[in-house]
Design an enzyme around this catalytic site. Structure first.
Site, short mmCIF file in Angstrom:
data_model
loop_
_atom_site.label_atom_id
_atom_site.label_comp_id
_atom_site.label_asym_id
_atom_site.label_seq_id
_atom_site.Cartn_x
_atom_site.Cartn_y
_atom_site.Cartn_z
N HIS A 111 0.43 -6.47 7.35
CA HIS A 111 0.55 -5.09 7.82
C HIS A 111 -0.79 -4.58 8.35
O HIS A 111 -0.85 -3.93 9.39
CB HIS A 111 1.02 -4.16 6.70
CG HIS A 111 2.50 -4.05 6.57
ND1 HIS A 111 3.33 -3.64 7.59
CD2 HIS A 111 3.32 -4.27 5.51
CE1 HIS A 111 4.58 -3.62 7.17
NE2 HIS A 111 4.61 -4.01 5.91
N CYS A 122 11.17 -5.01 3.76
CA CYS A 122 10.07 -4.09 4.00
C CYS A 122 10.61 -2.67 4.09
O CYS A 122 11.64 -2.44 4.73
CB CYS A 122 9.36 -4.47 5.30
SG CYS A 122 7.99 -3.42 5.75
N HIS A 132 2.08 -10.28 2.69
CA HIS A 132 2.89 -9.32 3.44
C HIS A 132 2.05 -8.09 3.77
O HIS A 132 2.05 -7.60 4.90
CB HIS A 132 4.12 -8.96 2.60
CG HIS A 132 5.05 -7.99 3.23
ND1 HIS A 132 6.26 -8.38 3.77
CD2 HIS A 132 4.98 -6.64 3.41
CE1 HIS A 132 6.88 -7.31 4.25
NE2 HIS A 132 6.12 -6.24 4.04
N GLU A 133 1.29 -7.59 2.79
CA GLU A 133 0.46 -6.40 3.01
C GLU A 133 -0.74 -6.68 3.89
O GLU A 133 -1.11 -5.86 4.74
CB GLU A 133 0.05 -5.77 1.67
CG GLU A 133 1.21 -5.33 0.80
CD GLU A 133 2.26 -4.49 1.51
OE1 GLU A 133 1.91 -3.68 2.40
OE2 GLU A 133 3.46 -4.65 1.19
#
Length: 173
Positions: free
Chosen positions: A150, A103, A146-147
């Protein structure tokens, strides 16, 4: 993907900045600030070597928006090109496998994370606000998860099985 204005390159926030742990607020995808943020995310991602996704939290804003572009990555099977999603949610996820993730906001470490390898995500496009579903697999599926994490205030470090699954990032000359 609708046409966006010219994007600005924004500084990337590094852990342990508090905004990275802040769940994002919903955005109005057609609002002027959201449209500019979409362009800025893509512009910032484009100039960041190896970056395949970037969430609003990573540029200091706790909202539910991210960009993804896995074009040219060797682990990519399905690729939808460069796009931005607002207010995205995972609709379905199957075939979980463990893989190494990194990241931009955690530049010194990578980690082993179990993620679905087949995925459907639903979100809104900037500018039009149109709801779309993105069905994908392999590396693009991992990048999307993953996003989405976030935008929920989670880093990949929150998903590793323990300290044994965190590794110093390798640098290649």
């Amino acid at each position: 993907m609708p046409a966006l204005p010219e994007g600005r390159v924004l500084p990337v926030v590094l852990a342990p900045d508090a905004v990275l742990g802040a769940p994002g607020a919903d955005v109005d995808p057609a609002g002027a600030e959201s449209v500019q943020l979409a362009a800025d995310l893509l512009a910032t991602q484009r100039v960041s070597p190896g970056c395949v996704g970037l969430a609003a939290q990573q540029v200091g804003l706790a909202v539910r928006m991210f960009s993804v572009d896995v074009t040219g990555h060797p682990k990519t099977r399905t690729c939808h090109g460069a796009f931005v999603l607002c207010n995205a949610e995972v609709v379905s996820a199957t075939r979980r496998e463990r893989g190494r993730e990194g990241c931009m906001s955690v530049p010194d470490f990578t980690g082993d994370v179990a993620r679905a390898r087949r995925l459907v995500v639903r979100g809104q496009l900037p500018v039009t606000g149109e709801w779309v579903e993105v069905a994908t697999d392999a590396f693009e599926a991992v990048a999307l998860q993953h996003e989405v994490d976030h935008t929920r205030g989670l880093l990949f470090l929150d998903r590793v099985a323990g300290a044994h699954a965190i590794h110093p990032r390798r640098t290649y000359l």
